[in-house]
Design a protein around this motif. Structure first.
Motif, mmCIF file in Angstrom:
data_model
loop_
_atom_site.group_PDB
_atom_site.id
_atom_site.type_symbol
_atom_site.label_atom_id
_atom_site.label_comp_id
_atom_site.label_asym_id
_atom_site.label_seq_id
_atom_site.Cartn_x
_atom_site.Cartn_y
_atom_site.Cartn_z
ATOM 1 N N VAL A 242 -17.940 12.033 -36.025
ATOM 2 C CA VAL A 242 -17.931 13.021 -35.670
ATOM 3 C C VAL A 242 -17.173 14.298 -36.222
ATOM 4 C CG1 VAL A 242 -18.865 15.166 -34.215
ATOM 5 C CG2 VAL A 242 -19.355 12.805 -34.275
ATOM 6 N N PHE A 243 -17.716 15.084 -37.240
ATOM 7 C CA PHE A 243 -16.998 15.700 -38.016
ATOM 8 C C PHE A 243 -16.943 17.548 -37.722
ATOM 9 C CE2 PHE A 243 -21.333 16.685 -39.791
ATOM 10 C CZ PHE A 243 -21.067 18.260 -39.556
ATOM 11 N N LEU A 244 -15.461 18.191 -37.608
ATOM 12 C CA LEU A 244 -15.887 19.830 -37.580
ATOM 13 C C LEU A 244 -15.302 20.245 -39.033
ATOM 14 C CD1 LEU A 244 -14.314 21.314 -34.592
ATOM 15 C CD2 LEU A 244 -13.598 21.536 -36.409
ATOM 16 N N ILE A 245 -16.385 21.120 -38.371
ATOM 17 C CA ILE A 245 -16.143 22.416 -39.793
ATOM 18 C C ILE A 245 -15.235 23.757 -39.574
ATOM 19 C CG2 ILE A 245 -17.100 23.853 -41.358
ATOM 20 C CD1 ILE A 245 -19.590 22.338 -40.819
ATOM 21 N N LYS B 154 -12.136 13.436 -38.206
ATOM 22 C CA LYS B 154 -13.010 13.736 -39.878
ATOM 23 C C LYS B 154 -13.240 14.989 -40.088
ATOM 24 C CE LYS B 154 -16.495 11.423 -41.460
ATOM 25 N NZ LYS B 154 -16.991 10.963 -41.988
ATOM 26 N N ILE B 155 -12.178 15.990 -40.361
ATOM 27 C CA ILE B 155 -12.047 17.460 -41.019
ATOM 28 C C ILE B 155 -13.144 18.282 -42.092
ATOM 29 C CG2 ILE B 155 -10.943 19.654 -41.468
ATOM 30 C CD1 ILE B 155 -10.720 17.938 -38.495
ATOM 31 N N VAL C 260 -9.483 18.052 -50.106
ATOM 32 C CA VAL C 260 -10.169 17.049 -49.902
ATOM 33 C C VAL C 260 -11.355 17.263 -48.758
ATOM 34 C CG1 VAL C 260 -9.810 14.959 -48.701
ATOM 35 C CG2 VAL C 260 -8.515 14.964 -50.098
ATOM 36 N N ALA C 261 -10.828 18.284 -47.505
ATOM 37 C CA ALA C 261 -11.910 18.658 -46.362
ATOM 38 C C ALA C 261 -13.046 18.996 -47.573
ATOM 39 C CB ALA C 261 -11.951 19.784 -45.606
ATOM 40 N N ALA D 296 -18.686 16.353 -49.710
ATOM 41 C CA ALA D 296 -19.872 14.771 -50.332
ATOM 42 C C ALA D 296 -20.661 14.314 -49.527
ATOM 43 C CB ALA D 296 -19.328 14.586 -51.739
ATOM 44 N N GLU D 297 -19.447 13.218 -49.508
ATOM 45 C CA GLU D 297 -19.721 12.264 -47.815
ATOM 46 C C GLU D 297 -20.792 12.993 -46.760
ATOM 47 O OE1 GLU D 297 -16.248 10.491 -46.089
ATOM 48 O OE2 GLU D 297 -17.824 10.019 -44.943
ATOM 49 N N ILE D 298 -20.390 13.723 -46.177
ATOM 50 C CA ILE D 298 -21.175 13.887 -45.172
ATOM 51 C C ILE D 298 -22.813 14.815 -45.205
ATOM 52 C CG2 ILE D 298 -21.486 16.167 -43.640
ATOM 53 C CD1 ILE D 298 -18.577 16.226 -43.451
ATOM 54 N N LEU D 299 -22.822 15.129 -46.697
ATOM 55 C CA LEU D 299 -23.805 15.484 -46.993
ATOM 56 C C LEU D 299 -24.479 14.445 -48.201
ATOM 57 C CD1 LEU D 299 -23.127 19.454 -48.769
ATOM 58 C CD2 LEU D 299 -24.711 18.849 -47.058
ATOM 59 N N GLY D 300 -23.739 13.158 -47.862
ATOM 60 C CA GLY D 300 -25.178 11.927 -48.523
ATOM 61 C C GLY D 300 -24.719 12.129 -50.079
#
Ligand SMILES: [Zn+2]
Length: 470
Positions: free
Chosen positions: A287-290, A364-365, A401-402, A408-412
């Protein structure tokens, strides 16, 4: 064609727009569309290349572009330059991927500062997408305050009819039932479990890129969505194969949301220090955090007349009238008289500490700003957010990188955009100085490229049209 019909703020020739929109870098179009133009390949040589993966920068690099795509990136000498390539010497510059804002809002203001109703139009959304792009933010994920019109805007963009920053959207988000409401607020407010599930199914029919909900009481001034409602939302969304991202503030809510299956946090935790239980739960499911640190800063920035308001790079991109609004005694007074202003300052400090702790622990940031809300200006705030992340203790490389590879990875989109590697969209920014030395150097924006071409970009001191045919 819509892009040409609409009054365009920047003096970009129509022919250029037509050419640009042919291969607008939406993930599917970029991945599948055959290159429509027979332009010569372009090779940018001599720059420092930060590729967005976290790998060390490549000094004296070569980046080869064909059409809208990168076909090769690497060290000079290790990358072959096609014989017919137009070679540009960019020695002394730094090239890095265009930024991705994973938490933005669209169409909520006319000039970025006002908050009058009725601004949610295709023209206004497109204008804001262009604003993001002019600051080097080539992807924006809109987070839950759109109207259903956003889905046709997204479709038009993916069909190449609208330019600007690549759009992802949650459509209409989910909020507590008894919160403040106004006629321009189109969010779902389910009263019971059946309504919650029905609302999710209605949203799912529009194919949102993810779902956004708010789990917060606004520092005690509002009513929080009930856990049984948000559990139903998450459960139904997952049945529809939609991920759920939440606005949250409190550590206790964050833990309860994780237990309910939440996929990502849209903000920092700001009431207290994060603990090992939270860290382990986030890491076990990725799970990521923005952090959205700048969101918290804008809650007191205008009251304090913070330094960046004078920053030419900030002011250059403002719409006419916006600066007058944020400097007006009414605006400054409104922020100064906010009874919660001390809590906002404390919240930002807690958010910074928690960001550092989560990053050090390997959580994951992601990267996002909550820009697009009136007085939170799209484009500039993304650069300011990078600075705040570094102030919090991240390295410039971690912040970059965040904002690129991780988002990009989070957005597929890992295979399509976000990093500068062969097979990805040629979508990047050129800087006059190295952001790894000083993250503020992302403001030394020399050019923005999208789909293999330079586009209009903001620069400190003046807005300049840098778009040119190769
Ligand atoms: Zn937001």
């Amino acid at each position: 064609m819509k892009a040409a019909k609409h009054p365009h703020r920047f003096a970009v020739p129509t022919a250029f727009l037509v050419m640009l929109t042919v291969c607008l870098a939406c993930p599917r179009a970029a991945a599948q569309a055959p290159t429509q133009t027979k332009d010569r390949p372009v090779a940018l040589k001599g720059a420092r290349l930060i590729d967005g993966t976290g790998r060390p920068p490549i000094e004296n690099s070569v980046l080869v572009i064909e059409g809208s795509q990168i076909v090769a990136a690497g060290k000079a000498g290790a990358v072959s330059i096609p014989k017919d390539a137009a070679v540009q010497d960019v020695t002394g510059k730094t090239i890095m991927p265009a930024l991705i804002n994973l938490h933005g809002h669209l169409g909520l203001s006319n000039n970025g500062a006002d908050s009058a109703a009725g601004h949610y139009t295709e023209e206004n959304v497109a204008k804001q997408l262009n604003k993001y792009l002019s600051y080097g933010v080539a992807t924006v994920a809109s987070f839950g305050q759109d109207e259903d019109l956003v889905f046709s805007i997204r479709a038009d963009q993916r069909a190449g009819k609208i330019g600007g920053s690549r759009l992802f959207t949650a459509g209409r988000g989910f909020l507590e039932y008894t919160g403040k409401s106004n006629p321009t607020d189109h969010r779902y407010r389910p009263q019971n479990l059946e309504e919650a599930r029905a609302d999710v199914r209605e949203l799912a029919a529009h194919h949102p890129d993810y779902l956004k909900m708010w789990v917060d009481d606004g520092l005690g001034h509002g009513t929080k969505i009930k856990p049984e409602i948000y559990r139903a939302i998450i459960d139904e969304a997952h049945k529809q194969h939609i991920r759920v991202f939440a606005h949250e503030y409190y550590l206790a809510d964050a833990k309860a949301l994780l237990a309910a299956g939440l996929d990502g946090f849209a903000h920092s935790i700001r009431d207290q220090a994060v603990d090992n239980e939270l860290i382990m739960a986030m890491k076990s499911r990725g799970v990521f955090l923005i952090p959205t640190l700048v969101r918290d800063e804008t809650l007191f920035a205008y009251a304090d007349n913070v330094k960046w308001i004078d920053d030419p790079f900030f002011q250059s991109g403002l719409e006419p009238g916006a600066l007058t609004i944020i400097r007006s005694p009414q605006t400054v007074g409104k922020f100064r008289q906010d009874p919660d202003i001390a809590k906002y300052r404390a919240g930002l400090e807690m958010a910074k500490k928690n960001l550092k702790a989560l990053s050090d622990a390997g959580v994951k940031i992601a990267f996002g700003t909550d820009s697009g809300i009136p007085t939170r200006f799209p484009g500039y705030l993304e650069h300011r957010e990078l600075q705040l992340m570094v102030e919090a203790g991240l390295t410039p490389m971690q912040a970059i990188v965040a904002a690129t590879g991780t988002n990009a990875e989070i957005l597929g989109g890992t295979k399509q955009f976000g990093t500068l590697q062969a097979g990805r969209a040629a979508e990047f920014i050129l800087l006059d100085a190295n952001p790894l030395d000083d993250i503020r150097n992302t403001e030394k924006l020399s050019a923005v490229w999208q789909a293999g071409k330079p586009v209009h970009s903001v620069s400190a001191g003046s807005t300049s049209t840098r778009a040119s045919r190769q």
